[in-house]
Design an enzyme around this catalytic site. Structure first.
Site, PDB file in Angstrom:
ATOM      1  N   CYS A 120     -28.926  -4.144   6.915  1.00  0.00           N
ATOM      2  CA  CYS A 120     -28.193  -4.694   5.756  1.00  0.00           C
ATOM      3  C   CYS A 120     -27.381  -3.746   5.069  1.00  0.00           C
ATOM      4  O   CYS A 120     -26.505  -3.986   4.234  1.00  0.00           O
ATOM      5  CB  CYS A 120     -29.122  -5.367   4.857  1.00  0.00           C
ATOM      6  SG  CYS A 120     -29.994  -6.874   5.487  1.00  0.00           S
TER       7      CYS A 120
ATOM      8  N   HIS B  92     -25.371  -5.921  -2.218  1.00  0.00           N
ATOM      9  CA  HIS B  92     -25.816  -6.676  -1.008  1.00  0.00           C
ATOM     10  C   HIS B  92     -26.333  -7.770  -1.450  1.00  0.00           C
ATOM     11  O   HIS B  92     -27.255  -7.897  -2.544  1.00  0.00           O
ATOM     12  CB  HIS B  92     -26.937  -5.782  -0.403  1.00  0.00           C
ATOM     13  CG  HIS B  92     -27.566  -6.641   0.770  1.00  0.00           C
ATOM     14  ND1 HIS B  92     -26.679  -7.264   1.834  1.00  0.00           N
ATOM     15  CD2 HIS B  92     -28.913  -6.499   1.166  1.00  0.00           C
ATOM     16  CE1 HIS B  92     -27.719  -7.744   2.509  1.00  0.00           C
ATOM     17  NE2 HIS B  92     -28.931  -7.428   2.084  1.00  0.00           N
TER      18      HIS B  92
ATOM     19  N   ASN C 289     -28.500 -14.210   2.830  1.00  0.00           N
ATOM     20  CA  ASN C 289     -28.506 -12.839   3.232  1.00  0.00           C
ATOM     21  C   ASN C 289     -27.597 -12.760   4.606  1.00  0.00           C
ATOM     22  O   ASN C 289     -28.154 -13.169   5.465  1.00  0.00           O
ATOM     23  CB  ASN C 289     -29.621 -12.083   3.271  1.00  0.00           C
ATOM     24  CG  ASN C 289     -29.720 -10.907   3.679  1.00  0.00           C
ATOM     25  OD1 ASN C 289     -28.690 -10.232   3.980  1.00  0.00           O
ATOM     26  ND2 ASN C 289     -30.997 -10.241   3.599  1.00  0.00           N
TER      27      ASN C 289
HETATM   28  N1  ACO Z   1     -41.190 -22.019   1.442  1.00  0.00           N
HETATM   29  C1  ACO Z   1     -42.246 -22.394   0.804  1.00  0.00           C
HETATM   30  N2  ACO Z   1     -43.050 -21.525   0.491  1.00  0.00           N
HETATM   31  C2  ACO Z   1     -43.036 -20.277   1.172  1.00  0.00           C
HETATM   32  C3  ACO Z   1     -41.957 -19.990   1.853  1.00  0.00           C
HETATM   33  C4  ACO Z   1     -40.887 -20.951   1.905  1.00  0.00           C
HETATM   34  N3  ACO Z   1     -39.886 -20.825   2.619  1.00  0.00           N
HETATM   35  N4  ACO Z   1     -41.986 -18.635   2.197  1.00  0.00           N
HETATM   36  C5  ACO Z   1     -43.207 -18.128   2.167  1.00  0.00           C
HETATM   37  N5  ACO Z   1     -44.022 -19.264   1.080  1.00  0.00           N
HETATM   38  C6  ACO Z   1     -45.255 -18.949   0.760  1.00  0.00           C
HETATM   39  C7  ACO Z   1     -46.028 -18.116   1.018  1.00  0.00           C
HETATM   40  O1  ACO Z   1     -46.718 -18.551   2.183  1.00  0.00           O
HETATM   41  C8  ACO Z   1     -47.032 -17.773  -0.038  1.00  0.00           C
HETATM   42  O2  ACO Z   1     -47.901 -18.888  -0.089  1.00  0.00           O
HETATM   43  P1  ACO Z   1     -49.411 -18.539  -0.472  1.00  0.00           P
HETATM   44  O3  ACO Z   1     -49.447 -17.946  -1.845  1.00  0.00           O
HETATM   45  O4  ACO Z   1     -50.211 -19.743  -0.341  1.00  0.00           O
HETATM   46  O5  ACO Z   1     -49.983 -17.482   0.628  1.00  0.00           O
HETATM   47  C9  ACO Z   1     -46.025 -17.979  -1.148  1.00  0.00           C
HETATM   48  O6  ACO Z   1     -45.030 -18.659  -0.889  1.00  0.00           O
HETATM   49  C10 ACO Z   1     -45.632 -16.673  -1.597  1.00  0.00           C
HETATM   50  O7  ACO Z   1     -45.205 -15.716  -0.743  1.00  0.00           O
HETATM   51  P2  ACO Z   1     -44.601 -14.219  -0.954  1.00  0.00           P
HETATM   52  O8  ACO Z   1     -44.041 -13.883   0.234  1.00  0.00           O
HETATM   53  O9  ACO Z   1     -45.624 -13.575  -1.609  1.00  0.00           O
HETATM   54  O10 ACO Z   1     -43.281 -14.765  -1.914  1.00  0.00           O
HETATM   55  P3  ACO Z   1     -42.406 -13.744  -2.828  1.00  0.00           P
HETATM   56  O11 ACO Z   1     -42.454 -14.033  -4.312  1.00  0.00           O
HETATM   57  O12 ACO Z   1     -42.831 -12.239  -2.236  1.00  0.00           O
HETATM   58  O13 ACO Z   1     -40.965 -14.086  -2.511  1.00  0.00           O
HETATM   59  C11 ACO Z   1     -39.271 -13.241  -0.752  1.00  0.00           C
HETATM   60  C12 ACO Z   1     -40.602 -13.860  -1.164  1.00  0.00           C
HETATM   61  C13 ACO Z   1     -38.322 -14.005  -1.440  1.00  0.00           C
HETATM   62  C14 ACO Z   1     -39.118 -13.038   0.552  1.00  0.00           C
HETATM   63  C15 ACO Z   1     -39.119 -11.835  -1.663  1.00  0.00           C
HETATM   64  O14 ACO Z   1     -40.347 -11.212  -1.256  1.00  0.00           O
HETATM   65  C16 ACO Z   1     -37.816 -11.211  -1.205  1.00  0.00           C
HETATM   66  O15 ACO Z   1     -36.961 -11.714  -1.744  1.00  0.00           O
HETATM   67  N6  ACO Z   1     -38.156 -10.038  -0.673  1.00  0.00           N
HETATM   68  C17 ACO Z   1     -36.788  -9.014  -0.608  1.00  0.00           C
HETATM   69  C18 ACO Z   1     -36.204  -9.553   0.612  1.00  0.00           C
HETATM   70  C19 ACO Z   1     -34.920  -8.690   0.705  1.00  0.00           C
HETATM   71  O16 ACO Z   1     -34.479  -8.234  -0.202  1.00  0.00           O
HETATM   72  N7  ACO Z   1     -34.608  -8.316   1.847  1.00  0.00           N
HETATM   73  C20 ACO Z   1     -33.185  -7.333   1.805  1.00  0.00           C
HETATM   74  C21 ACO Z   1     -33.267  -6.771   3.018  1.00  0.00           C
HETATM   75  S1  ACO Z   1     -33.018  -7.764   4.056  1.00  0.00           S
HETATM   76  C22 ACO Z   1     -32.542  -7.087   5.606  1.00  0.00           C
HETATM   77  O17 ACO Z   1     -32.604  -5.834   5.694  1.00  0.00           O
HETATM   78  C23 ACO Z   1     -32.318  -7.548   6.911  1.00  0.00           C
END
Ligand code: ACO
Length: 319
Positions: free
Chosen positions: A114, A246, A276
């Protein structure tokens, strides 16, 4: 006078097919509400069968060249950032070179996931500053949906396909790329990687991400590298006209804007429509905001990105 790389024009290309959150909810256990709340993403573009990273890159490049008023045969350097090359080799940049009928100079790929566009911009800028290139095409292009595991709802909803490009030209004066700042830390590999590759499994593999860990790193490392860019130029945050971040997650973007006291009107956001797109996200956003007249010549633009590696960086540009 200082020799600098001036951004003469930018271009973007998005595949025709749009996939909404509701479309995804029909094939996996997710909801529009969950995706919008956690990420700000509402839809993404997905490349058609037979449409490769090089095709998206070439279309974005043609538009960037047209916007810059530069002919393809004036280009003597192509640096293409991608994580999803057409083939293991040759560099996708050479495919684009052929598609644009460019027969001189060098064309190669840069891999920083990214953060790829920031890395590619830094490489091209240094070639130009060193006098080794006059006119460079810097591209970020991805068919990222091809490396998603559609059974992993935690990553499948986050990404899209697209390409953006800018044309850089050597010039002497105040305008241009003022500084670039690159970092990586290989110890954070396990936070975000693809579980395959030619040398390890012989298969392409799929994206694996510890979302919360990446989020935490993103917030702190992006804040640090923006500050580094400001310090290097003796500038204060209030001098920034535009932040072009980004586009991974709306919450990370808003966090950066808040930290630097930037109102929403000074931040370019496309994550809602593009999701993304990895290395393509920054040039797509840049092309949109230059194209619609928001970003104007002479303004100060900060770009930043972080991704797998982890690798991250920023650039400060006077347009
Ligand atoms: N739909 C519904 N529920 C979901 C989904 C989905 N698509 N995905 C995960 N969940 C659930 C999980 O299973 C979990 O359920 P549980 O509590 O029953 O176990 C719950 O939602 C919370 O999941 P988390 O992964 O803890 O959610 P979080 O609040 O951390 O959000 C996210 C996830 C959006 C991915 C966040 O962590 C994020 O944005 N991280 C940064 C990603 C990023 O910036 N990447 C940049 C670089 S990318 C690159 O370099 C290629």
């Amino acid at each position: 006078m200082t020799r600098r790389s001036v951004i003469l024009g930018a271009g973007a290309y998005l595949p025709e097919r749009v996939v909404t959150n509701d479309d995804l909810a029909k094939q996996m256990d997710t909801t529009d509400e969950w995706i919008v709340q956690r990420t700000g993403i509402r839809q993404r573009h997905v490349a058609a069968e037979g449409e490769f990273t090089s095709h998206l890159a070439a279309k974005a490049s043609e538009r960037a060249l047209a916007a810059a008023g530069v002919k393809a045969n004036e280009v003597d350097l192509i640096v293409l950032a991608t994580t999803t090359p057409d083939e293991t080799f040759p560099a996708t940049a050479t495919r684009v070179q052929a598609m644009l009928d460019i027969t001189r100079g060098a064309a190669f790929d840069v891999q920083a996931v990214c953060a790829g566009f920031v890395y590619a911009l830094a490489v091209a800028d240094n070639f130009i500053k060193a006098g080794q290139a006059e006119t460079a095409l810097v591209i970020g292009a991805e068919t990222f949906t091809r490396i998603l595991d559609w059974n992993d709802r935690g990553t499948a909803v986050l990404f899209g396909d697209g390409a953006g490009a800018v044309v850089l030209r050597a010039a002497y004066g105040d305008r241009g790329v003022l500084s670039t700042h690159l970092h990586s830390d290989g110890r954070t590999h396990d936070a975000l990687y693809v579980d395959g590759g030619p040398s390890s499994t012989g298969k392409v593999g799929h994206v694996r991400m510890a979302g919360k860990e990446v989020f935490k790193h993103a917030v702190s490392k992006l804040a640090q590298v923006i500050q580094e860019a400001l310090d290097a130029n003796g500038m204060a945050a209030k001098e920034i006209d535009w932040l072009v971040p980004h586009q991974a997650n709306r919450r990370i973007i808003d966090g950066m804007a808040e930290k630097y006291g930037l109102p929403k009107e000074k931040v370019v956001v496309t994550v809602d429509r593009h999701a993304n797109t990895s290395a393509a996200s920054v040039p797509l956003a840049l092309a949109e905001a230059i194209g619609d007249g928001r970003i104007k010549p002479g303004q100060i633009v900060v770009i930043e990105a972080i991704g797998g590696g982890l690798a991250w960086g920023a650039a400060l540009v006077r347009m």
